[in-house]
Structure formats: C-alpha cells, structure tokens
Design a protein around this motif. Structure first.
Motif, short mmCIF file in Angstrom:
data_model
loop_
_atom_site.label_atom_id
_atom_site.label_comp_id
_atom_site.label_asym_id
_atom_site.label_seq_id
_atom_site.Cartn_x
_atom_site.Cartn_y
_atom_site.Cartn_z
N PRO A 1 27.47 -48.77 -54.50
CA PRO A 1 28.57 -48.23 -55.59
C PRO A 1 28.29 -47.22 -56.73
N GLU A 2 26.99 -46.94 -56.60
CA GLU A 2 26.47 -45.76 -57.48
C GLU A 2 26.92 -44.33 -57.54
N LEU A 3 27.19 -44.39 -56.07
CA LEU A 3 27.50 -43.10 -55.55
C LEU A 3 29.03 -42.40 -55.55
N GLY A 4 29.59 -43.46 -55.41
CA GLY A 4 31.77 -44.01 -55.99
C GLY A 4 31.39 -43.15 -57.71
N LEU A 5 30.43 -43.64 -58.54
CA LEU A 5 30.80 -43.33 -59.69
C LEU A 5 30.35 -42.66 -59.63
N ILE A 6 29.89 -40.94 -58.61
CA ILE A 6 29.13 -39.76 -59.10
C ILE A 6 30.60 -38.80 -59.06
N GLN A 7 31.94 -38.92 -59.81
CA GLN A 7 33.21 -38.46 -60.44
C GLN A 7 33.29 -36.44 -61.03
N VAL A 8 33.53 -36.16 -60.73
CA VAL A 8 34.04 -34.78 -61.27
C VAL A 8 35.48 -35.11 -62.01
N LYS A 9 35.29 -34.83 -63.19
CA LYS A 9 36.36 -34.75 -63.87
C LYS A 9 37.05 -33.50 -64.13
N ALA A 10 38.19 -34.17 -64.10
CA ALA A 10 39.55 -33.65 -64.69
C ALA A 10 39.22 -31.92 -65.24
N ASP A 11 39.70 -30.53 -64.86
CA ASP A 11 39.37 -29.38 -65.00
C ASP A 11 37.74 -29.17 -65.74
N SER A 12 37.36 -29.50 -65.24
CA SER A 12 36.22 -29.33 -65.11
C SER A 12 35.44 -28.27 -64.27
N LYS A 13 34.35 -27.40 -64.32
CA LYS A 13 33.20 -26.46 -62.88
C LYS A 13 33.11 -27.24 -62.41
N GLU A 14 32.87 -28.83 -62.36
CA GLU A 14 32.16 -29.07 -61.29
C GLU A 14 33.59 -29.67 -59.64
N ARG A 15 34.73 -30.03 -60.49
CA ARG A 15 36.19 -30.32 -60.45
C ARG A 15 36.54 -29.30 -59.59
N THR A 16 35.97 -28.01 -60.15
CA THR A 16 37.03 -26.31 -59.08
C THR A 16 36.08 -26.44 -57.72
N ILE A 17 34.70 -26.53 -58.41
CA ILE A 17 34.04 -26.03 -56.84
C ILE A 17 34.09 -27.42 -56.12
N LYS A 18 34.44 -28.34 -56.29
CA LYS A 18 34.36 -29.53 -55.18
C LYS A 18 35.63 -29.26 -54.55
N THR A 19 36.96 -28.96 -55.60
CA THR A 19 37.57 -28.66 -54.75
C THR A 19 37.76 -27.47 -53.64
N LYS A 20 37.55 -26.89 -54.02
CA LYS A 20 37.25 -25.53 -53.16
C LYS A 20 36.75 -25.72 -51.93
N ILE A 21 35.09 -26.40 -51.82
CA ILE A 21 34.31 -26.96 -51.45
C ILE A 21 35.48 -27.98 -50.12
#
Length: 526
Positions: free
Chosen positions: A451-471
């Motif tokens: 479950p620790e993998l499932g907790l790696i969650q990008v937050k809304a409006d974050s740079k990480e969210r933008t990168i992950k969405t594009k990938i």
C-alpha cells in the motif's frame, strides 16, 4: 399616567432582556466546537428540535463514476439502510470526469460525494467537514484503526474520508476466506473447442499461445483472443511480473514508473508476437465500449475472452439466456514462474461530507453504521436471512450468484459500499466450487501487498501532477504503437522512443520525487 409610563418601561425592559437572551443563546451555539462552521445537529434522523421526525433525512449523493451500475436509492439493501439509519439518498451519477472538478470550482456541491479522484481538493476545510472532528462531536464511539487514519490524514492533520476496499497485510493473512476482488485479470476459453482440440493442457504461457495458434489454423472464422478494451494488458503483465507503464513500480527499494522497468520490454515483445501471429486484432485496442468483447464471446465469434477472474461465469450466465450451447472455462491465473500481482491499493473511493450539507450529524451516523460489522455485511452480502446466512467456518453462504450482475444491481447489493473494507468484500467473493473463487484463490497466492506505493499520489495543480498526466497521455497513445509494431526490432525502437519521450516530459524528475514520497510513506507501515 406615571404608572402607565413605568409599566411601559418595564415591558420594554423585559422584551429587551428576552431578545438579549436569544442572541446570547445563538452566539453560544455558534461558539461550540467547530466555531462559526460548527455543524447544525438539529436535523438528526428522528429529531427536529425536541419533536420526533417521522420522515427520513434525504441527502444528495454524487457518485463520481460514470460507469456505476446503480443510480437510485432502491432495492432491499437501500431500504434496510434507511430503516437502520433514518437516512435516504438522492443519487446522481457523473456523466464524465470533468463534472466534479467544475462543481468544486463553482462551489455547487451536493451533501455527499463518493469519488476516487480529486481527493486532495476535497480534503479541504473550506469544502468538506473533517471526519475526525465530526466523530468527536457526534459519534465518539466510532473507532477507526490507526493504519487507515494514518494513510488518510492530510497535511493539516485531519482526515476527510476513509477509502473503502482497503485491508492491511495482517488483515489479509488473518482471513483465509477473504479473497481479492473481481478487479483482478483473467481469461476464459470455450470448452467445446478445447474438447474438439483434444483438451490440450494450458499450464504455461507457451501452452496458451500454442492453443491460440491451433484455433486460428482450424477455426479461421473465430477470433482466437478477444479482450475487454479496459483489460487488454493486465493478465499478460501479471505473467511477466510487471506493473502497468503508468503505475509506480518498486525494485530493490527504489520506485519508478513502470514504463522504465527493463522487464516491460519483454512483455511488449510478447504482446507484439500475438498481434503479428494474428491471435489478437489491432481494432481490439480501439473498441468504442466495453460491451463489444462480450458480444463477440457470447455470440460464438471468439475462442478466448480476456477480462477479469469472473469472466467465465459471467459469460456462462449470459449464455444460459440464449440458444447457444457452448460454455467457457477459466484459465489458471499463473502461467509462468514470474507471475506476480502487486496490490498497491490504499482503497478505492472515499465519501466526503461537504460544507453544503445541513445534516452532518445524520451523515456521520450513516457512515458509522456502514462501517459497523452489521452495516458492512448488509451492504456487501445483502439482507441476512433473505440473501445470505453465516457459515460457522467464517464466510457467508450466499443465496445468489455474485457473478449475476443483474440480480446484484437490482437488489442494491455491494454498490452502497460508501464505507467498507477489502476483507468483507473479499468474503463476498468466496463461493466454494465456483470458477471465480478458484481464480481468486490462485490470485491471492501470487499477490504482494504494497500500500505504500499507492500512497505516492501527485497533488492537484502540482508540477508532479502535470508531469505524470502528460506521461500518462503519451503512454496511452504510444503503447498501442509499440504493441502493433511490424517486427520485434520495431518494438524495441518504438519502446525506446516512448521511454525517451517520457524522459523529455520529466520522468527522471518525477521518479526522484516519487522516491522521496515512498521513503516517507513506508514509515506508516513500520
């Protein structure tokens, strides 16, 4: 005259005192725990001030899943929940993924929201009530285990929901009859064709491919393997021990998106070999809906059908209503020694009580009931005595087939699991002697819980969210290009191109952030 003036002054003074007392009382209510945003508890089920309330409290519920199979608060399960809680729900199902974000932005929200998306946006004191505060105020005897609280608590120290469908490793180990859910991949094959082929064994991946080749040769009008458009990869990914390209993958204590796992290329080469041999169709990756594969399977146009662990029994239920005389047999879950399922789930969806809700006490008491042993069994199994009885060995004896989706949905079984857990859901899947249960037993044997993998969650409006969405969008398009390559050499080139595109978008940066999050989240389970 003087006496009249004194009397008038006395009356005015008394009126002022009464008004002042009312104001003080109102201020006292607003200064209760929770401050000016304190919930109004005057509309509790069964109460209206001091008067008894005969009608149930109706709460609006938005379910943020466009595919949801039930859309109204009807059936024996819903009726029993209302009877037990004094609450009924007015249900709205999402039409698309944009509806909830727009509602959050506009502030036009229902009383309750059930969703697996936008959890970080909804976990906001300006939008939702914090569960821990509502529990302290209204349901002090409602206890939630520390692990669930830990993985649900956000940066402000509060938790605004608890997701359903979660269980710890210890809970899984302690419940032998609790199996995984139907959300695990499976493949079924036609029994009549297998008999005509002499019932060749299918114990390995090579065995399966060999049978598909025989079907293509001897039955040219049949599609050797048809796949649900949403399940085109999971079964074979399991055989190669890899996760999806857009999911977090852990190897030797380090995490990365699955697209960078070297083993995933071997999987892509295998899928490409199926395509180049004519065992799967290119058009299968572009089906307009998830019913087309069912139609091919039950109309006799396909030999093998890939979907979930219940695919054989669901096909057979559908076939019983037709004139077709063939049936399906589920294949083994494990066809290689590398087979692996990683359960990184921290739950599926959570229920939020919005600040638009004028009945937060009734809402929290509804959750408390659904979280109770009685509530979880009612929700998942149905009405005791009517739909099920308890087996002394530790599982329910169901009076219906859980693969009969029409019966399940009509009776409101399972789908009101606004608060539940993976154990009771897993017990629902234990029906001795069925193909689905056997497949779930096999799945549990090769499953690792992380479950620790499932907790790696990008937050809304974050740079990480933008990168992950594009990938993710890039992978969605490029993976099909890889699988449908003209040669194995082209598979390697197209995969290398996909990986390079991911790096240009920011894969390495995202992986670095993911590892930092992983190290923090692991501590919750130590």
């Amino acid at each position: 005259m003087m006496k009249q003036m004194k009397a008038s002054r006395w009356i005015a003074m008394m009126a002022a005192l009464v008004l002042l007392a009312g104001l003080l009382a109102a201020c006292g209510g607003n200064n209760a725990k929770g401050g000016n945003n304190a919930p109004n508890s005057g509309d509790t089920p069964g109460k209206s001030g001091t008067a008894e309330q005969t009608e149930p409290v109706e709460l609006s519920l938005f379910i943020n899943h466009a595919w949801y199979p039930v859309n109204s608060w009807t059936g024996p399960v819903a009726e029993e929940i209302t009877k037990k809680t004094g609450v009924k729900l007015k249900v709205t199902i999402a039409t698309d993924s944009k509806q909830l974000p727009l509602a959050i932005a506009s502030g036009d929200l229902p009383d309750l929201i059930f969703t697996s998306d936008e959890l970080d946006r909804l976990s906001n004191p300006d939008i939702s009530y914090a569960w821990d505060e509502l529990i302290e105020q209204y349901t002090p005897n409602f206890t939630i285990d520390p692990t669930r609280i830990a993985i649900s608590t956000v940066d402000d120290g509060h938790f605004y929901t608890i997701r359903n469908s979660f269980a710890t490793q210890a809970e899984w180990d302690a419940n032998q009859f609790a199996l995984g859910s139907d959300g695990n991949p499976g493949v079924a094959v036609r029994k009549d064709i297998m008999e005509e082929l002499g019932n060749p064994p299918i114990n390995t991946l090579d065995d399966f491919v060999s049978v598909l080749e025989s079907v293509k040769s001897k039955y040219p009008d049949l599609i050797p393997l048809v796949m649900d458009v949403n399940w085109t990869e999971a079964y074979f990914q399991t055989q190669f021990g890899v996760t999806a390209a857009n999911m977090w993958d852990e190897q030797d204590g380090q995490v990365q998106l699955g697209v960078g796992n070297p083993k995933i290329l071997e999987y892509y080469k295998f899928m490409n070999s199926l395509y180049r041999k004519g065992l799967i169709l290119a058009e299968n990756f572009a089906y307009a809906n998830d019913q087309i594969d069912d139609e091919y399977a039950t109309s006799g146009k396909a030999f093998a059908h890939m979907h979930t662990v219940s695919v054989a029994e669901r096909n057979n239920l559908a076939l019983e209503k037709t004139t077709q005389d063939f049936r399906f047999q589920q294949l083994p879950v494990q066809l290689t020694d590398k087979a692996l399922r990683v359960n990184d789930g921290v739950g599926f969806s959570g229920l939020f009580i919005t600040k638009k809700n004028k009945h937060p006490e009734a809402s929290m008491k509804l959750v408390e009931f659904l979280a109770s042993d009685e509530g979880k069994k009612l929700t998942m199994f149905g009405v005791e005595g009517e739909h099920w009885t308890w087996n002394d060995e530790g599982y329910p004896n169901l009076n219906y087939n859980p693969s009969d989706t029409e019966f399940v949905s009509k009776n409101g079984i399972k789908w009101w699991y606004l608060y539940s857990d993976a154990i009771v859901e897993g017990l629902w899947g234990y029906v001795p002697g069925t193909q689905t249960t056997q497949a779930l037993i096999e799945t549990k044997e090769i499953t690792q819980y992380k479950p620790e993998l499932g907790l790696i969650q990008v937050k809304a409006d974050s740079k990480e969210r933008t990168i992950k969405t594009k990938i993710e969008e890039m992978i969605k398009n490029e993976r099909v290009r890889v699988i449908l390559s003209d040669s194995e050499e082209q598979v390697e080139k197209n995969y290398a191109n996909m990986l390079e595109n991911a790096r240009k978008i920011g894969l390495d940066e995202l992986n670095e952030w993911g590892n930092q999050e992983y190290m923090k989240k692991k501590q919750l389970f130590e």
